[in-house]
Scaffold this motif. Structure first.
Motif, mmCIF file in Angstrom:
data_model
loop_
_atom_site.group_PDB
_atom_site.id
_atom_site.type_symbol
_atom_site.label_atom_id
_atom_site.label_comp_id
_atom_site.label_asym_id
_atom_site.label_seq_id
_atom_site.Cartn_x
_atom_site.Cartn_y
_atom_site.Cartn_z
ATOM 1 N N CYS A 225 -68.634 -83.663 129.419
ATOM 2 C CA CYS A 225 -68.377 -84.729 130.679
ATOM 3 C C CYS A 225 -67.145 -84.336 131.430
ATOM 4 O O CYS A 225 -67.632 -85.045 132.640
ATOM 5 N N GLU B 117 -67.773 -84.064 135.728
ATOM 6 C CA GLU B 117 -67.288 -84.860 136.146
ATOM 7 C C GLU B 117 -66.118 -84.303 137.233
ATOM 8 O O GLU B 117 -66.557 -84.081 138.446
ATOM 9 N N TYR C 283 -69.310 -92.719 129.571
ATOM 10 C CA TYR C 283 -70.818 -91.710 129.740
ATOM 11 C C TYR C 283 -72.241 -92.693 129.973
ATOM 12 O O TYR C 283 -72.094 -92.727 129.313
#
Length: 479
Positions: free
Chosen positions: A168, A172, A198
């Motif tokens: 993630c 991101e 998240y």
């Protein structure tokens, strides 16, 4: 852009509209189709239970579904689609078709990858795989990391959480919105969720999920959607994600920089990102250095690609670019004065000839006027910068400038139209009149007679050595 503001209402037969809401349990009885919309924000599960607080309904699909009629799907209340990215170690064979056609139908497009990673490094590699694929498509919805494979059962909750954060984090950093996809059991028992910050896409079929705060719920794998053959996963979105998913932004992916407008990578075009103009090449990256288009030359910053405007000092000297970025040649006025740029756009200094006229440009390129002292000689430049020759002066004093090169004469004698002039050290001209010359024979120009030298120009100039002895230094403004 506001997501999902226009729901497509699925038409229900009249007999299906007999609905009752039980106080407390909020169940729905009647004949409404399962997982379909009942009213604003309310959908019905297979057993009639109401699903409330729904922002939008969508699907997740991969190559198993084959070709999809996305226009029919959007008319059946499909607002978003999460697309599978990988199959047998390669790009899902339907990803490109799904992404392009779903977007064309007005459906928000997201993606997911089913993970086989066993450590942080392989989780990051999966993120790189996804980024390399999705960067060329209009992704307007989250990118999800699907943790559920049996091969990961031997990993600790902490290891799985670290993998989630690694995947993630990369997603991101590239400007996309990451989600963790997992079922209720994995979220409660297999992943250390205290380490994960998240949002969650939770999976639990036909029964309301136990996880408290998901942004999305995969409610069934046996749904039915117009335009899709066979069963399909149905998902409910609980939050408007528009504030988290920008349509216009710069992204850095694998060290390369790209610009997206309306979720699409821009190529072979100019863009204004709010800070300035950039040109994106065929690969979608900002061009740098010199760029020529339709006979116009531009210069794009070598570090950022930003189009230059105004003055720019380069290795060969100063150049000037107008408000549209075009490199200028010839005469330009930047608001502080006049400058001359040669055919290569390079700012000139010193003497230049333009047509029949000569001009003197200072050591900063600014055009000079009035008296100027150059290498020990005086010159006079008119208000328009033209170097004068012949007579210049006013009633108080007259000067003579060499017709060949414009140099002011001094400490000499000069005969013009049969009149002898004595020119003193300061350049002032005096007619030499013999003492016995009758008054009626005194030629015009003799100070005692109050006349002017023949063919003189009354310019109202100041005396050399007074106000404009030297070229005034001026630094061109930076663009």
């Amino acid at each position: 852009m506001i997501f999902f503001k226009n729901f497509k209402k699925k038409r229900l037969p009249a007999f299906a509209l007999s609905i009752s809401l039980a106080v407390g349990g909020l169940s729905i009885t009647g004949y409404a189709a399962s997982y379909s919309r009942v009213s604003d924000g309310v959908y019905q599960m297979l057993d009639g239970t109401a699903v409330t607080g729904v922002v939008a309904r969508g699907i997740d699909v991969s190559h198993w579904r084959g070709s999809i009629d996305w226009k029919k799907a959007v008319n059946d209340d499909v607002s978003f689609a999460m697309l599978g990215t990988r199959y047998s170690g390669q790009v899902d064979p339907y990803f490109r078709e799904y992404a392009e056609k779903a977007h064309a139908a007005g459906i928000q497009v997201g993606a997911y990858i089913y993970s086989y990673a066993l450590d942080v490094a392989s989780a990051e590699a999966e993120a790189d795989f996804v980024l390399d694929l999705i960067k060329d498509y209009p992704i307007s919805f989250p990118i999800a990391y699907d943790l559920e494979d049996n091969s990961q059962a031997g990993l600790s909750p902490q290891q799985l959480a670290e993998m989630v954060n690694a995947f993630c984090g990369k997603i991101e950093a590239a400007g996309y919105y990451p989600l963790l996809y997992a079922n209720d059991y994995w979220l409660a028992n297999r992943i250390d969720m205290s380490m994960v910050n998240y949002d969650v896409w939770v999976a639990r079929y036909n029964v309301k999920h136990a996880f408290n705060t998901p942004v999305m719920w995969q409610a069934t794998s046996s749904g039915s959607i117009d335009g899709i053959n066979g069963n399909v996963d149905i998902n409910f979105l609980y939050q408007d994600l528009s504030k988290n998913i920008a349509s216009d932004l710069w992204r850095t992916i694998h060290g390369s920089v790209y610009y997206y407008h309306d979720y699409m990578m821009q190529k072979n075009t100019w863009i204004d990102d709010g800070t300035g103009w950039f040109y994106l090449n065929a690969s979608g990256q900002p061009a740098t250095g010199w760029l020529s288009q339709k006979g116009v030359s531009y210069y794009l910053d070598t570090a950022t690609g930003k189009m230059s405007q105004g003055w720019l000092k380069m290795t060969d000297g100063w150049h000037y670019f107008n408000g549209g970025g075009a490199m200028k040649t010839g005469w330009i006025n930047d608001g502080s004065g006049w400058f001359y740029l040669n055919a290569s756009g390079l700012m000139s200094t010193g003497w230049i000839q333009d047509g029949q006229n000569w001009y003197l440009l200072g050591n900063t390129g600014a055009m000079t006027t009035g008296w100027q002292l150059v290498n020990g000689s005086w010159y006079y430049l008119s208000g328009s910068g033209v170097r004068k020759t012949g007579w210049v002066g006013s009633d108080s004093a007259w000067y003579y400038l060499n017709p060949a090169d414009g140099v002011m004469l001094s400490n000499t004698q000069l005969t013009i139209d049969n009149v002898l002039y004595q020119i003193d050290e300061s350049g002032v001209c005096h007619a030499v009149i013999p003492e016995d010359t009758p008054a009626e024979d005194i030629p015009a120009g003799d100070p005692a007679g109050g006349g002017q030298p023949p063919a003189a120009e009354d310019t109202g100039i100041v005396t050399p050595g007074a106000a404009n002895d030297v070229i005034v230094a001026f630094v061109p403004p930076l663009g």
